[in-house]
Design an enzyme around this catalytic site. Structure first.
Site, PDB file in Angstrom:
ATOM      1  N   HIS A   7     117.652  89.022  20.581  1.00 44.92           N
ATOM      2  CA  HIS A   7     117.631  88.433  19.237  1.00 44.92           C
ATOM      3  C   HIS A   7     119.007  87.909  18.855  1.00 44.92           C
ATOM      4  CE1 HIS A   7     113.663  90.404  17.888  1.00 44.92           C
ATOM      5  NE2 HIS A   7     113.496  89.145  18.215  1.00 44.92           N
ATOM      6  N   GLU A  25      96.786  81.296  36.609  1.00 42.53           N
ATOM      7  CA  GLU A  25      98.107  81.814  36.974  1.00 42.53           C
ATOM      8  C   GLU A  25      98.032  82.775  38.150  1.00 42.53           C
ATOM      9  OE1 GLU A  25      99.886  83.801  33.613  1.00 42.53           O
ATOM     10  OE2 GLU A  25      98.015  84.744  33.012  1.00 42.53           O
ATOM     11  N   ASP A  67     103.675  82.844  36.385  1.00 50.26           N
ATOM     12  CA  ASP A  67     102.985  83.809  37.240  1.00 50.26           C
ATOM     13  C   ASP A  67     102.398  83.156  38.489  1.00 50.26           C
ATOM     14  OD1 ASP A  67     103.201  86.483  36.236  1.00 50.26           O
ATOM     15  OD2 ASP A  67     102.127  85.791  34.455  1.00 50.26           O
ATOM     16  N   CYS A  81     101.306  75.615  30.520  1.00 47.75           N
ATOM     17  CA  CYS A  81     102.123  76.360  29.558  1.00 47.75           C
ATOM     18  C   CYS A  81     103.247  77.138  30.218  1.00 47.75           C
ATOM     19  CB  CYS A  81     101.260  77.273  28.691  1.00 47.75           C
ATOM     20  SG  CYS A  81     100.436  78.567  29.611  1.00 47.75           S
TER      21      CYS A  81
HETATM   22  C1  PEP Z   1     102.907  81.962  32.764  1.00 47.27           C
HETATM   23  O1  PEP Z   1     102.683  82.924  33.497  1.00 47.27           O
HETATM   24  O2  PEP Z   1     103.246  80.835  33.183  1.00 47.27           O
HETATM   25  C2  PEP Z   1     102.801  82.101  31.302  1.00 47.27           C
HETATM   26  C3  PEP Z   1     102.923  81.056  30.501  1.00 47.27           C
HETATM   27  O3  PEP Z   1     102.609  83.342  30.791  1.00 47.27           O
HETATM   28  P1  PEP Z   1     103.765  84.458  30.658  1.00 47.27           P
HETATM   29  O4  PEP Z   1     105.090  83.788  30.907  1.00 47.27           O
HETATM   30  O5  PEP Z   1     103.620  85.002  29.287  1.00 47.27           O
HETATM   31  O6  PEP Z   1     103.380  85.420  31.740  1.00 47.27           O
HETATM   32 MG    MG Z   2     101.677  84.678  32.787  1.00 45.28          MG
END
Ligand code: PEP
Ligand code: MG
Length: 579
Positions: free
Chosen positions: A189, A430, A454, A501
């Site tokens: 933070h 993932e 992941d 993402c």
């Molecule tokens: C990912 O695995 O790419 C993802 C977006 O989820 P996290 O980073 O929360 O595991």
């Molecule tokens: Mg993930």
């Protein structure tokens, strides 16, 4: 002149005179216990201090409206303060002085957090200590921390072993132009606040407190994570040039936030944001995000408190939806486990990343999962809410989650609770197994979201938290590119949308590659959205397609990366400060 390397936290390049920041002393009492007839007055002191500390937090929150994420940190501190007060009061009732009770209770929570494997939670220890200091200060009637002023004329670079988030926030608006810390990680933070305050910050600079005497000139190059002690005239000129270029660049990028993310040949790209807390929606909107593509709900869980119940879920989702409307809100169900804290503490699994994590954990804890699913169905009746399932590894995973959603809907119906029974349900891709059967999954979900953080970990057998294998973590590995291609094709075959993402989507060279591979939706950390928007606006999709076609023919990650950097040199220049 001496050059020290650390971890970059926030960009910018500034020179100032070093000021050592030491913890503000407060007159803590040495009394450890109180007599039974003093307990009532001690409880009264505690309650006054609690109110005073809370008032200070509200003020800090108001003073720091620069970034909603920063405000959310003080909200967390207020929640923490509220949560620990009954425990402290119990200790006072048992005959402990208020000061000693504050120290005992908060140190216990801080130590518990420090032991968690997930560095994000371990870093939250600073937040707990911050609340401790605030309460002790209030009990002692000490003033708020002073902002170091240096000689009162020159710009100041604060050098310290570590700072709490409040101490960092107090640096706003003064002479401080840079922050250098011996400890800390880029996700703390403290780092988030430094970023929001807009000055360069470098953490993890070993030995910096001893190496920099107060009053020495220091150049902080935030983007490079470099600290130059006593810079010579050449370095000074370079510092000035980089600083001016960085500030102009950031200003210009932010000013483009209202422009469409559209390629030169007219193809629109949807830019969404990844968030951890509802308040971050503001930062995302400011950067022109069209909605939220990933709300990581596991961060709603605070290891110091019980798992959220249905109403707490609902309140958090509503808070986010109110800010994101009419945009979409994609809420991911709990992704506990592996490197993230898990209710009930870390499991004794030998390989937690391959163990009872994520959906598997949810299936093993149906009551906890049910509360989340019911809240999701309820909030889905109020706007464009989509439900995303993490770590899907088989069609059974999707069917089981859908069956639980159907059950949750039936129970809400029986109770007459308004909800949407059939919101869009998507699968994160993932796990390599999911990418390989993407065609099968596409028949039973409404969208895909590719999580490369992941996907790369599992496809390349590399622990994403292990710094020893970090150089091998390559998004451009041909097997990763093939898994993505396969997923995008499967989605197109069934006519369902696919988003990316993972962090890969925000890395400029890969953004181009992914667009060329057919992705039209990217969900990104809010800070990188302006850069990605500019990149897209300077590119034709035809070119991105040609680049992707060529990239997919290479046999190694090195070949792909070398080609991409060469082919995209002109496209990347406008997104680099001074480029
Ligand atoms: C990912 O695995 O790419 C993802 C977006 O989820 P996290 O980073 O929360 O595991
Ligand atoms: Mg993930």
């Amino acid at each position: 002149m001496r050059r020290l390397q650390g971890i970059p936290v926030s960009g910018g390049s500034r020179i100032g005179r070093a000021v050592h920041h030491e913890a503000v002393p407060f007159a803590a009492t040495s009394r450890r216990s109180v007599a039974p007839d003093e307990v009532a007055s001690e409880l009264e002191r505690l309650s006054t201090a609690q109110r005073e500390a809370d008032r200070g937090l509200v003020e800090a929150q108001k003073a720091l409206v620069v970034d909603p994420k920063v405000g959310s940190i003080f909200e967390v501190h207020r929640m923490l303060l509220e949560a620990v007060t009954p425990e402290i009061a119990d200790a006072v009732r048992a005959g402990t002085s208020a000061e000693h009770a504050v120290e005992t209770v908060l140190r216990r929570h801080a130590n518990r957090l420090a032991q968690l494997a997930d560095p994000v939670f371990a870093e939250r220890r600073q937040d707990v200590l911050d609340v401790e200091r605030r309460l002790l200060r209030a009990l002692a009637g000490s003033p708020a921390p002073r902002v170091p002023e240096g000689d009162g004329r020159s710009p100041v670079v604060v050098v310290a072993e570590d700072l709490t988030p409040s101490e960092t926030a107090a640096l706003a608006g003064g002479r401080v132009v840079g922050l250098v810390l011996e400890h800390g990680g880029p996700t703390s933070h403290t780092a988030i606040i430094a970023k929001a305050l807009g000055f360069p910050c470098v953490v993890g600079v070993r030995g910096v407190v001893g190496a920099v005497a107060p009053g020495t000139e220091v150049w902080v190059d935030g983007a490079a994570g470099v600290v130059v002690v006593d810079p010579d005239s050449v370095s000074r000129a370079e510092a000035e040039r980089r600083g001016v270029a960085y500030e102009a660049h950031e200003r210009a990028l932010l000013e483009e936030s209202h422009l469409p993310a559209e390629t030169l040949d007219g193809h629109a790209v949807t830019l969404l944001a990844n968030i951890e807390f509802p308040l971050e929606v503001g930062a995302a909107a400011e950067r022109g995000a069209a909605g939220i593509g990933l709300f990581r709900t596991e961060f709603l869980f605070d290891p110091a408190r019980p798992v959220p119940d249905e109403e707490e879920h609902l309140a958090a989702y509503r808070a986010a939806l109110e800010r994101v409307r009419p945009g979409r809100l994609t809420i991911r169900t709990f992704d506990f486990g592996a490197d993230k804290a898990t209710p009930g503490g870390a499991t004794d699994e030998r390989n937690p990343a391959l163990g009872v994590r994520s959906l598997r954990w949810c299936f093993a804890h149906p009551d906890t999962f049910r509360a989340q699913l019911r809240a999701l169905l309820r909030v889905a009746a109020e706007g464009d809410v989509r439900i995303m399932l993490p770590m899907v590894a088989s069609l059974d995973d999707v069917r089981r989650a859908r069956a639980m959603l159907a059950e949750a809907s039936a129970s809400l119906l029986r109770e007459g609770v308004p909800h949407r029974p059939d919101p869009p349900v998507g699968a994160m891709i993932e796990v390599p197994a999911a990418a390989v059967i993407a065609d099968v999954l596409a028949a039973e979900v409404d969208f895909f979201s590719i999580g490369t953080n992941d996907l790369i970990q599992y496809a390349l057998a590399l622990d994403r938290t292990n710094e020893h294998v970090a150089p091998l973590f390559r998004p451009s590995h041909p097997s990763v590119l093939r898994l993505i291609t396969q997923t995008v094709r499967a989605a197109a075959g069934r006519g369902i949308p696919v988003t990316m993402c993972g962090e890969m989507g925000g890395e400029a060279v890969y953004t181009v590659l992914l667009l060329g591979m057919g992705l039209r939706e990217l969900s990104l950390t809010p800070a990188v959205i302006p850069r990605v928007r500019r990149l897209i606006r300077g590119l034709t999709l035809a070119r991105a397609r040609a680049i992707a076609a060529r990239s997919l023919r290479f046999a190694t990650a090195d070949e792909v990366d070398t080609y991409l950097h060469r082919a995209l040199a002109g496209v990347l220049a406008p997104v680099r400060p001074g480029g």
